[in-house]
Design an enzyme around this catalytic site. Sequence first.
Site, PDB file in Angstrom:
ATOM      1  N   ARG A 233     -11.628   6.159  -8.792  1.00 33.31           N
ATOM      2  CA  ARG A 233     -10.963   5.330  -9.705  1.00 33.31           C
ATOM      3  C   ARG A 233     -11.752   4.491 -10.668  1.00 33.31           C
ATOM      4  NH1 ARG A 233      -8.052   1.981  -5.036  1.00 33.31           N
ATOM      5  NH2 ARG A 233      -6.816   4.006  -4.780  1.00 33.31           N
TER       6      ARG A 233
ATOM      7  N   ALA B  25       0.729  -1.156   0.004  1.00 36.07           N
ATOM      8  CA  ALA B  25       0.050   0.208   0.277  1.00 36.07           C
ATOM      9  C   ALA B  25       0.820   1.154  -0.092  1.00 36.07           C
ATOM     10  CB  ALA B  25      -0.797   0.023   1.300  1.00 36.07           C
TER      11      ALA B  25
ATOM     12  N   HIS C 124      -7.446  -4.708  -8.494  1.00 38.85           N
ATOM     13  CA  HIS C 124      -6.632  -4.023  -7.396  1.00 38.85           C
ATOM     14  C   HIS C 124      -7.407  -4.233  -5.916  1.00 38.85           C
ATOM     15  CE1 HIS C 124      -4.393  -0.975  -5.431  1.00 38.85           C
ATOM     16  NE2 HIS C 124      -5.276  -0.284  -4.892  1.00 38.85           N
TER      17      HIS C 124
ATOM     18  N   HIS D 183      -7.411  -0.995 -10.373  1.00 37.28           N
ATOM     19  CA  HIS D 183      -6.632   0.391 -10.338  1.00 37.28           C
ATOM     20  C   HIS D 183      -6.481   0.960 -11.624  1.00 37.28           C
ATOM     21  CE1 HIS D 183      -3.770   3.167  -8.898  1.00 37.28           C
ATOM     22  NE2 HIS D 183      -4.004   3.321  -7.699  1.00 37.28           N
TER      23      HIS D 183
ATOM     24  N   GLU E  18      -6.852  11.946  -2.352  1.00 34.22           N
ATOM     25  CA  GLU E  18      -6.979  11.070  -3.407  1.00 34.22           C
ATOM     26  C   GLU E  18      -8.299  10.948  -4.087  1.00 34.22           C
ATOM     27  OE1 GLU E  18      -5.315   7.333  -2.012  1.00 34.22           O
ATOM     28  OE2 GLU E  18      -3.533   7.735  -1.964  1.00 34.22           O
TER      29      GLU E  18
HETATM   30  C1  LIG Z   1      -0.255  -1.854  -4.465  1.00 34.99           C
HETATM   31  C2  LIG Z   1      -1.349  -1.695  -3.477  1.00 34.99           C
HETATM   32  C3  LIG Z   1      -1.595  -0.388  -3.047  1.00 34.99           C
HETATM   33  C4  LIG Z   1      -2.687  -0.254  -1.946  1.00 34.99           C
HETATM   34  N1  LIG Z   1      -2.512   0.989  -1.556  1.00 34.99           N
HETATM   35  C5  LIG Z   1      -3.543   1.321  -0.675  1.00 34.99           C
HETATM   36  C6  LIG Z   1      -3.409   2.672   0.111  1.00 34.99           C
HETATM   37  O1  LIG Z   1      -2.807   3.112  -0.070  1.00 34.99           O
HETATM   38  N2  LIG Z   1      -4.323   2.809   1.075  1.00 34.99           N
HETATM   39  C7  LIG Z   1      -5.414   1.874   1.379  1.00 34.99           C
HETATM   40  O2  LIG Z   1      -6.101   1.981   2.547  1.00 34.99           O
HETATM   41  N3  LIG Z   1      -5.339   0.443   0.743  1.00 34.99           N
HETATM   42  C8  LIG Z   1      -4.573   0.379  -0.141  1.00 34.99           C
HETATM   43  N4  LIG Z   1      -4.611  -0.885  -0.634  1.00 34.99           N
HETATM   44  C9  LIG Z   1      -5.593  -1.945  -0.365  1.00 34.99           C
HETATM   45  C10 LIG Z   1      -4.853  -2.491   0.922  1.00 34.99           C
HETATM   46  O3  LIG Z   1      -3.374  -2.578   0.933  1.00 34.99           O
HETATM   47  C11 LIG Z   1      -5.429  -3.939   1.358  1.00 34.99           C
HETATM   48  O4  LIG Z   1      -6.901  -3.861   1.137  1.00 34.99           O
HETATM   49  C12 LIG Z   1      -5.164  -4.379   2.768  1.00 34.99           C
HETATM   50  O5  LIG Z   1      -3.625  -4.240   2.982  1.00 34.99           O
HETATM   51  C13 LIG Z   1      -5.422  -5.633   3.005  1.00 34.99           C
HETATM   52  O6  LIG Z   1      -5.063  -6.085   4.374  1.00 34.99           O
HETATM   53  P1  LIG Z   1      -5.390  -7.504   4.785  1.00 34.99           P
HETATM   54  O7  LIG Z   1      -4.744  -7.421   5.958  1.00 34.99           O
HETATM   55  O8  LIG Z   1      -6.801  -7.722   4.668  1.00 34.99           O
HETATM   56  O9  LIG Z   1      -4.999  -8.708   3.668  1.00 34.99           O
HETATM   57  P2  LIG Z   1      -3.346  -8.605   3.343  1.00 34.99           P
HETATM   58  O10 LIG Z   1      -2.296  -7.638   3.785  1.00 34.99           O
HETATM   59  O11 LIG Z   1      -3.216  -8.795   1.811  1.00 34.99           O
HETATM   60  O12 LIG Z   1      -2.773  -9.947   3.927  1.00 34.99           O
HETATM   61  C14 LIG Z   1      -3.289 -11.292   3.650  1.00 34.99           C
HETATM   62  C15 LIG Z   1      -2.602 -12.281   4.448  1.00 34.99           C
HETATM   63  O13 LIG Z   1      -3.208 -13.411   4.393  1.00 34.99           O
HETATM   64  C16 LIG Z   1      -2.561 -14.484   4.199  1.00 34.99           C
HETATM   65  N5  LIG Z   1      -3.103 -15.572   3.684  1.00 34.99           N
HETATM   66  C17 LIG Z   1      -3.998 -15.493   2.687  1.00 34.99           C
HETATM   67  N6  LIG Z   1      -4.473 -16.804   2.445  1.00 34.99           N
HETATM   68  C18 LIG Z   1      -4.025 -17.641   3.386  1.00 34.99           C
HETATM   69  C19 LIG Z   1      -4.172 -19.074   3.643  1.00 34.99           C
HETATM   70  N7  LIG Z   1      -4.910 -19.910   2.748  1.00 34.99           N
HETATM   71  N8  LIG Z   1      -3.342 -19.462   4.527  1.00 34.99           N
HETATM   72  C20 LIG Z   1      -2.760 -18.707   5.373  1.00 34.99           C
HETATM   73  N9  LIG Z   1      -2.320 -17.287   5.215  1.00 34.99           N
HETATM   74  C21 LIG Z   1      -3.172 -16.828   4.307  1.00 34.99           C
HETATM   75  C22 LIG Z   1      -1.216 -14.055   3.470  1.00 34.99           C
HETATM   76  O14 LIG Z   1      -0.378 -14.737   3.486  1.00 34.99           O
HETATM   77  C23 LIG Z   1      -1.469 -12.521   4.129  1.00 34.99           C
HETATM   78  O15 LIG Z   1      -0.313 -12.707   5.274  1.00 34.99           O
HETATM   79  C24 LIG Z   1      -3.390  -1.166  -1.550  1.00 34.99           C
HETATM   80  C25 LIG Z   1      -3.329  -2.520  -2.164  1.00 34.99           C
HETATM   81  C26 LIG Z   1      -2.365  -2.680  -3.263  1.00 34.99           C
HETATM   82  C27 LIG Z   1      -1.974  -4.078  -3.738  1.00 34.99           C
END
Ligand SMILES: Cc1cc2nc3c(=O)[nH]c(=O)nc-3n(C[C@H](O)[C@H](O)[C@H](O)COP(=O)(O)OP(=O)(O)OC[C@H]3O[C@@H](n4cnc5c(N)ncnc54)[C@H](O)[C@@H]3O)c2cc1C
Length: 544
Positions: free
Chosen positions: A287, A47, A348, A241, A119
Amino acid sequence: MPASQAYDVLIIGSGAAGLSLALCLPGTARVAVLAKSRIDEGCTLYAQGGISAVTDPHDTFDSHVADTLDAGAGLNKPDVVRYTIEHAPAAIEWLVELGVPFTRHASGSEADAFHLTREGGHSTRRVLHAADATGRAMETTLIDETRKRPNITLFEHHIAIDLITANKLGLAGNRCLGAYVLDIEAHRVDAFAAHCLVLATGGASKVYLYTSNPDTSSGDGIAMAWRAGCRVANMEFNQFHPTCLYHPQAKSFLVTEAVRGEGGRLLLPDGTPFMERFDERGNLAPRDIVARAIDHEMKRLGAEYVLLDISHKPAPFIKEHFPTVYARCRELGYDMTLEPIPVVPAAHYTCGGVLTDLHGRTDLAGLYAVGEVACTGLHGANRMASNSLLECLVFAASAAEHIGSVLTDTPVPPPLPHWDESRVRDSDEEVVVTHNWDELRRCMWNYVGIVRTNKRLERAWRRVDLLQHEIHEYYSNFTVSSDLIELRNLAQVAALIIRSAQLRKESRGLHYTLDYPVSDTSRPPADTILDPHTFADTAARMTG
Ligand SMILES: Cc1cc2nc3c(=O)[nH]c(=O)nc-3n(C[C@H](O)[C@H](O)[C@H](O)COP(=O)(O)OP(=O)(O)OC[C@H]3O[C@@H](n4cnc5c(N)ncnc54)[C@H](O)[C@@H]3O)c2cc1C
């Protein structure tokens, strides 16, 4: 030899949602956190833009709420939106206390105040950031903190395969009892028992050929919850995105929207600006509108990319605000201080997911879902930029509070049966998995992408249905591997996306179809909710 492990709370996922939740739980709870890859790998790490919260005295909760509702096109749950936004300042304070180095003004009347960016969709500057690597700053701080806590055990390279429920074991009082987990390095499936289990597995954007997401986003949590009998909602709302760097060697490197927030302009390959033709907000339109405009212009011109230009800004400003993007562009031979860079849209963010309430509870007792895997009602039909990290933190805190309040009363899970491998053998055709991966993601990109039609969805359904049959057969006969687990989940999620898209007979938010190009105003907007108990076609192959 398979092993069994028992914890109070099992958290599947180590991104912003999973780690925050682990840290918010009582220190007396024995907690396990699983990551299927490295502990830091996931969307959170990548992110760039930041996290939204009302911290400026001139900004208001009402304004943040109004912008979020406006983006969500009538499908947000207003109480959830207000809850999230009103809890945002406390979430930021918590991150600051942990040591997340948010960028601040260096001098002037605002010295030491947070530097805020603006943004797409936000009517004012309210996005806190740590230069252009906010997620990395958050993720590394959360990991450091988690490692200090003796009650938390981190398991890297452990991929959850399926949830274990009382129903599946033929026991009364259905609830989640744990999960089967493949230890990828030891090639062994263990049963993890837990009083409470949390899905924090992130989104499903890997279901599309082009995505800004890392490989972890294969919709595992959504598919596991669905197979365990939970409803999922709004899977048709996939955010693309608008600006990923176009380069054969750049695996969908994302160029933050803040570049447009700071004056960057989208141009056709010949240098002509075009966003004003699509929306009066021009380059600052939400977006989905920007992605659709780019998709439209690329298809119209047969172009492989459009351009993003911020070279009219002073070079030191660009380098200071976008060090990560600048450095990556330089590696690939572009200098964004001197020239426009080529960009394309890519999948995205998954707005839909496992249906949850304000505490992250799902339909299954003992099972919670937090972060991108969940559909809380915050985003509605379209997520506003920088609201997702916020959602991770706010819902991690509320789920942790709920788990903390019920933990002592939850029943101790019974001994869980070992994973049964007696009827499978090692695969002699791994190539089938690779081929199906490719076919599935290409099919979703071509037929269920930014612009949809009934015909394309029908075509996609037929192919995904067939793929699901094949994958199910393969899964039943061969030893599990992480690729196979992810493929099985992606196919399940693809089916859920297509069915949801087919059910929505209108265009709304991120779902745009040429057959129904406008929103249906004849009735109140409604969520698309799929129930595994009533969806015989996809449910038929969800077990096993
Ligand atoms: C390039 C990019 C830029 C972004 N920029 C922004 C931003 O500026 N601001 C914002 O608010 N959002 C942003 N987002 C979105 C945001 O980053 C995500 O929505 C958020 O980080 C999701 O967090 P999460 O903890 O739900 O999942 P993630 O951070 O994706 O973590 C998922 C976790 O689950 C684990 N996992 C998955 N499946 C399994 C399984 N079967 N068994 C064991 N472990 C598993 C993975 O290993 C990982 O540890 C961006 C996303 C991307 C890709």
